[in-house]
Design a protein around this motif. Sequence first.
Motif, PDB file in Angstrom:
ATOM      1  N   SER A 165      37.148  42.210  33.999  1.00 13.36           N
ATOM      2  CA  SER A 165      37.627  41.272  35.018  1.00 13.36           C
ATOM      3  C   SER A 165      38.265  41.982  36.203  1.00 13.36           C
ATOM      4  CB  SER A 165      38.631  40.290  34.409  1.00 13.36           C
ATOM      5  OG  SER A 165      39.733  40.991  33.863  1.00 13.36           O
ATOM      6  N   ARG A 166      38.555  43.268  36.074  1.00 17.19           N
ATOM      7  CA  ARG A 166      39.112  44.020  37.197  1.00 17.19           C
ATOM      8  C   ARG A 166      38.025  44.625  38.091  1.00 17.19           C
ATOM      9  NH1 ARG A 166      44.646  44.630  36.196  1.00 17.19           N
ATOM     10  NH2 ARG A 166      45.257  44.983  34.021  1.00 17.19           N
ATOM     11  N   GLN A 220      35.664  40.478  40.987  1.00 15.72           N
ATOM     12  CA  GLN A 220      36.744  39.899  41.774  1.00 15.72           C
ATOM     13  C   GLN A 220      36.270  39.382  43.130  1.00 15.72           C
ATOM     14  OE1 GLN A 220      40.450  41.942  41.791  1.00 15.72           O
ATOM     15  NE2 GLN A 220      40.541  42.040  39.561  1.00 15.72           N
ATOM     16  N   PRO A 232      38.033  35.463  42.881  1.00 16.40           N
ATOM     17  CA  PRO A 232      39.294  36.061  43.344  1.00 16.40           C
ATOM     18  C   PRO A 232      40.416  35.816  42.346  1.00 16.40           C
ATOM     19  CG  PRO A 232      38.210  34.886  45.120  1.00 16.40           C
ATOM     20  CD  PRO A 232      37.457  34.552  43.870  1.00 16.40           C
ATOM     21  N   PRO A 233      41.323  36.789  42.182  1.00 21.25           N
ATOM     22  CA  PRO A 233      42.452  36.622  41.247  1.00 21.25           C
ATOM     23  C   PRO A 233      43.222  35.345  41.533  1.00 21.25           C
ATOM     24  CG  PRO A 233      42.322  38.880  42.019  1.00 21.25           C
ATOM     25  CD  PRO A 233      41.319  38.099  42.820  1.00 21.25           C
ATOM     26  N   THR A 290      29.740  41.877  36.507  1.00 25.22           N
ATOM     27  CA  THR A 290      30.829  42.848  36.628  1.00 25.22           C
ATOM     28  C   THR A 290      30.276  44.178  37.118  1.00 25.22           C
ATOM     29  OG1 THR A 290      30.605  43.426  34.291  1.00 25.22           O
ATOM     30  CG2 THR A 290      32.205  41.724  34.832  1.00 25.22           C
TER      31      THR A 290
END
Length: 419
Positions: free
Chosen positions: A109-110, A115, A119-120, A130
């Motif tokens: 997820s990073r 992202q 977006p976070p 990913t």
Amino acid sequence: MMTRRECLALTGSTLFAKPARPRPNILLIYADDLDADEIGCTRNAPHFPSYTRMKSLGMPSLRPYDDPRMLTPHIDSLARDGANFTRLYCTSPLCTPSRCSLLTGRFASRSAGFQRLFPPGGPGNIVFNTSIGPEEPSLAKSLQELGYATGVVGKWHNFLTGPLSDEVDKEIPENAAITDPAVARRVRDRYELALKTLREGYGFDFVDRINIGNTERYRPKAIRGQNLEWHLEGALDFLKQHHHRPFFLYFALPIPHGQYFDLRHLNLLATVGGMLDKAPQVQPSRESIYQRLDAAGIKNPRNAMAIWMDDTVGALLKALDSYKVAENTIVLFISDNPSRGKNSLYEGARVPGLIRWPGVVKRGTVVDSLCANLDVPATLIEAAGGRPPDSMLQDGRSFLPQLKGKREPAGWRDQLLLE
């Protein structure tokens, strides 16, 4: 505490010092969808669920093997001569995010690609989204900074944006004739674009024999098969060129991709880059695989794939011996996720993990610590005499002490997030 004389060279973001012994070479073999009952050393291990064994006990199972025997002596030797993990997990049990965590030391997820999509602060769904960007820190970049020759061969599966993904989205019809010069040229151009993209900013000095994703998509049916011999030939080329200096080879197997299947229909001349003029002669013949099955009394042709994969691993181990570097080479064999339970959590995320490092890891070592694929970069960078970038240590930790037979470091995790 290290003195200034003892260490202190800083290149990029990876701190390194002169180690007490020569820096180890690293061969990282990452299998695709491999279940624990598909290699000999873990098929009956009590810490793994065996789907084939479940059927023998009268319990339901997903595609069990009629004959549970798997002839994998070379892979089994890694467990015998090194360490076997009982609680190693892929934190996202799907090809793309699993490879992302393996190479970056971070939760999928990073990833920059994820992202951008999510977006976070909001919800997100981890699937084949990913991607790894050239701006992200990685295991390969850190080892490259430490002076290693770095190489990648096999299945990548971590591109989602840019010219390459735009080109891949242009599907070549399934029935397109690979003998048509225009089709062959388009296939070759796409393959060359993949190599060019990976060579620019991803930390690899050597890039060859790459599957961008899974072979069954976006290309003519005639070349939609696996060709381990072709990938192995590239890996052996890397070892030939770089065995004289510290090296890191990421060999991402494109098999089993699902469960084992009868491989007799696969064409030795077919590759994702087009048709070969001559079949690679780098490991025992495919015909000999079925002879070995017959000699062992194994009637199920699906089991042949275990031998095929094991022959590939055996050829790599033989090359390390021939170049006299085996005693100073870390060999890791890990699965990216199981096939049964794939894209689900709990036992769908626990994978086989074997590590051989002569003179450091004692024969028959068992690591019971709760470990993850995202711990691999921190472990290997420390083994190479460096310190991982802080970004990797957000999520991963080095299990090097456990490999050396020591107790878990203070504060070692007793739980693990699975995404």
